[in-house]
Design a protein around this motif. Structure first.
Motif, short mmCIF file in Angstrom:
data_model
loop_
_atom_site.label_atom_id
_atom_site.label_comp_id
_atom_site.label_asym_id
_atom_site.label_seq_id
_atom_site.Cartn_x
_atom_site.Cartn_y
_atom_site.Cartn_z
N ALA A 1 38.60 -1.62 52.98
CA ALA A 1 37.52 -1.05 52.17
C ALA A 1 38.00 0.29 51.62
CB ALA A 1 36.27 -0.86 53.03
N GLY A 2 37.15 0.91 50.81
CA GLY A 2 37.46 2.23 50.30
C GLY A 2 37.07 3.34 51.23
N THR A 3 36.14 3.05 52.16
CA THR A 3 35.69 4.06 53.12
C THR A 3 35.59 3.45 54.51
OG1 THR A 3 33.32 3.61 52.89
CG2 THR A 3 34.30 5.15 51.30
N ALA A 4 35.68 4.30 55.50
CA ALA A 4 35.52 3.84 56.88
C ALA A 4 34.09 3.34 57.12
CB ALA A 4 35.85 4.98 57.84
N ALA A 5 33.12 3.95 56.46
CA ALA A 5 31.74 3.51 56.64
C ALA A 5 31.56 2.08 56.16
CB ALA A 5 30.79 4.45 55.89
N GLU A 6 32.14 1.74 55.01
CA GLU A 6 32.06 0.36 54.52
C GLU A 6 32.76 -0.60 55.48
OE1 GLU A 6 32.09 0.52 49.69
OE2 GLU A 6 33.89 1.27 50.69
N ALA A 7 33.89 -0.17 56.02
CA ALA A 7 34.61 -1.02 56.96
C ALA A 7 33.77 -1.29 58.20
CB ALA A 7 35.94 -0.37 57.35
N ARG A 8 33.09 -0.28 58.69
CA ARG A 8 32.28 -0.47 59.89
C ARG A 8 31.04 -1.31 59.60
NH1 ARG A 8 34.39 4.99 60.88
NH2 ARG A 8 35.85 4.73 62.64
N THR A 9 30.50 -1.21 58.39
CA THR A 9 29.38 -2.08 58.02
C THR A 9 29.82 -3.54 58.01
OG1 THR A 9 28.32 -0.34 56.71
CG2 THR A 9 27.72 -2.61 56.19
N LEU A 10 31.02 -3.80 57.48
CA LEU A 10 31.55 -5.16 57.50
C LEU A 10 31.78 -5.63 58.94
CD1 LEU A 10 34.19 -5.25 54.62
CD2 LEU A 10 32.06 -6.56 54.75
N ALA A 11 32.31 -4.74 59.78
CA ALA A 11 32.53 -5.10 61.18
C ALA A 11 31.22 -5.45 61.86
CB ALA A 11 33.22 -3.95 61.91
N ASP A 12 30.18 -4.68 61.58
CA ASP A 12 28.85 -4.97 62.15
C ASP A 12 28.36 -6.35 61.72
OD1 ASP A 12 28.79 -2.47 63.35
OD2 ASP A 12 27.55 -1.55 61.77
N LEU A 13 28.53 -6.65 60.43
CA LEU A 13 28.08 -7.93 59.91
C LEU A 13 28.83 -9.08 60.58
CD1 LEU A 13 26.43 -9.64 57.91
CD2 LEU A 13 28.22 -9.20 56.19
N ALA A 14 30.14 -8.94 60.70
CA ALA A 14 30.93 -10.00 61.34
C ALA A 14 30.51 -10.20 62.79
CB ALA A 14 32.42 -9.65 61.27
N GLU A 15 30.27 -9.11 63.49
CA GLU A 15 29.87 -9.22 64.89
C GLU A 15 28.48 -9.84 65.01
OE1 GLU A 15 30.39 -5.22 66.28
OE2 GLU A 15 32.57 -5.31 66.00
N GLU A 16 27.57 -9.48 64.11
CA GLU A 16 26.22 -10.08 64.12
C GLU A 16 26.30 -11.58 63.91
OE1 GLU A 16 24.18 -8.07 61.04
OE2 GLU A 16 24.16 -6.12 62.08
N ARG A 17 27.21 -12.02 63.04
CA ARG A 17 27.34 -13.44 62.72
C ARG A 17 28.27 -14.18 63.68
NH1 ARG A 17 24.87 -14.57 57.56
NH2 ARG A 17 23.57 -12.73 57.19
N GLY A 18 28.93 -13.44 64.56
CA GLY A 18 29.87 -14.08 65.48
C GLY A 18 31.09 -14.65 64.78
N LEU A 19 31.57 -13.94 63.73
CA LEU A 19 32.67 -14.44 62.91
C LEU A 19 33.88 -13.52 62.98
CD1 LEU A 19 30.56 -15.38 59.75
CD2 LEU A 19 31.65 -17.00 61.32
N LEU A 20 35.06 -14.10 62.85
CA LEU A 20 36.29 -13.33 62.79
C LEU A 20 36.35 -12.55 61.48
CD1 LEU A 20 39.28 -13.05 64.13
CD2 LEU A 20 39.94 -14.56 62.25
N LEU A 21 36.68 -11.28 61.58
CA LEU A 21 37.00 -10.45 60.42
C LEU A 21 38.29 -9.73 60.77
CD1 LEU A 21 36.52 -9.05 57.71
CD2 LEU A 21 35.02 -7.42 58.89
N SER A 22 39.38 -10.13 60.12
CA SER A 22 40.70 -9.60 60.44
C SER A 22 41.32 -8.98 59.20
CB SER A 22 41.60 -10.72 60.99
OG SER A 22 42.80 -10.20 61.50
N VAL A 23 42.19 -7.99 59.41
CA VAL A 23 42.82 -7.27 58.31
C VAL A 23 44.32 -7.52 58.33
CG1 VAL A 23 43.09 -5.03 57.19
CG2 VAL A 23 41.01 -5.53 58.50
#
Length: 362
Positions: free
Chosen positions: A107-129
């Motif tokens: 992402a462009g910011t750490a805040a956006e990255a953490r929002t994506l991480a939250d979403l992945a964790e809520e959905r129980g899905l892998l989010l890898s970089v």
């Protein structure tokens, strides 16, 4: 994950077929047991033709909407499109119930990255970089040396990712528009910062210099970062397109010895030449003995000081093998979104430091 039959390959949709998609992701996906490249998304007809030529069974579509319309037919989405699209596309994929791999920077910011991480964790899905440089030959070698205590206590880590490109190539990577997330700080800087964090842990202070050197360039093309890690290690990181004489890729100084290594890992060059890990076997990622780094104290490696250290073969295929294992078996995510966010904390601090001429405390 969708209803793929047990034992059947996981079906991968790849968004983007420029440098990242065609040189790195598609060949590595195709070389990974348990993965199959199902669909490539690119609006460029020439790139569609190239994709079908190398992967005759692949489906090509012009837009991501066509890919997401078939979400139930896929098991993983890989995002290798321009930086500004990473967050919206990853968000769409996760909301469609699909695990995601995103090319760096996440992402462009750490805040956006953490929002994506939250979403992945809520959905129980892998989010890898895709931080492929963790599997560079020199980095794997350095990790082994540090683990063995061959250098003693590491005091200073110098890492250079330098090039000589005196004329800008243009395109979004060199755009001055902040929305494009271009420039070397977020491009090559994403690699060197990630490596420093993996080796030496959290950072407490960041100082940076970012300059636009080349006529006609819009984004930083000669950038330096000085990081202070919580454990006391100092990392000096250089990324540049304007280096007429290239320095060592690594110079690592410890209480007992230092390690100096020149030259880049050979895997990117091999992939660009059309060589593939699936056909090279044990030869993949190996380099000639003349390129090995040296470990020693009190002398310069340029004048024969120190002893050569065999370079561990580079292993980019290990990343997608780990992704497949994470999806199949619940194995660890090879590069988490939280790790990417920590690197973005450093990159954001570096941008502020360079802009304001200050040292930033994290």
């Amino acid at each position: 994950m969708t209803g793929t039959a047990p034992g059947a390959p996981l079906r991968v949709g790849l968004i983007g077929y420029g440098l990242a998609g065609s040189v790195f992701h598609a060949p590595l996906i195709a070389a990974t047991e348990g993965l199959v490249l199902d669909t490539v998304v690119t609006s460029n007809e020439e790139r569609q033709t190239e994709a079908r030529a190398e992967f005759p069974d692949v489906r090509t579509v012009a837009g991501a909407d066509e890919l997401f319309a078939r979400a139930d037919d896929l098991d993983l989405v890989v995002i290798a499109s321009p930086n500004k699209t990473h967050v919206p596309l990853a968000t769409t994929a996760l909301k469609a119930g699909l695990p995601v791999v995103v090319d760096k920077p996440l992402a462009g910011t750490a805040a956006e990255a953490r929002t994506l991480a939250d979403l992945a964790e809520e959905r129980g899905l892998l989010l890898s970089v895709f931080q492929n440089r963790r599997w560079d030959n020199d980095f794997l070698t350095l990790r082994e040396l540090i683990a063995q205590g061959a250098l003693g206590d590491v005091w200073r880590f110098e890492s250079r990712f330098e090039r000589w490109r005196p004329r800008p190539k243009g395109g979004w990577r060199e755009s001055g528009d902040p929305a494009e997330i271009g420039g070397l700080l977020y491009d090559l800087g994403s690699h060197v910062v990630d490596q420093a964090l993996v080796l030496f842990g959290p950072v407490t202070q960041v100082y940076a210099e970012a300059v636009v050197r080349r006529p006609g360039a819009e984004a930083d093309d000669d950038t330096f970062l000085a990081l202070t890690h919580a454990n006391g290690v100092r990392s000096h990181l250089y990324v540049s397109a304007t280096t007429a004489q290239l320095g060592p890729r690594f110079r690592v100084l410890g209480s007992e010895a230092g390690y100096v290594k020149y030259g880049l890992d050979p895997q990117e060059a091999a992939l660009r030449e059309g060589r593939r890990p699936g056909t090279e076997g044990d030869a993949w990622g190996r380099e000639e003995e003349s390129l090995w780094g040296r470990v020693g104290a009190g002398q310069s490696p340029a004048t024969g000081g120190g002893s050569p250290v065999p370079t561990v073969p580079g292993d980019y295929p290990a990343y997608y093998a780990a992704v497949a294992a994470a999806l199949r078996e619940g194995a660890p995510n090879p590069v988490t979104a939280r790790e990417a966010a920590a690197a973005l904390d450093v990159l954001e601090a570096a941008r502020r430091s360079a802009r304001d001429g200050v040292t930033v405390t994290l």
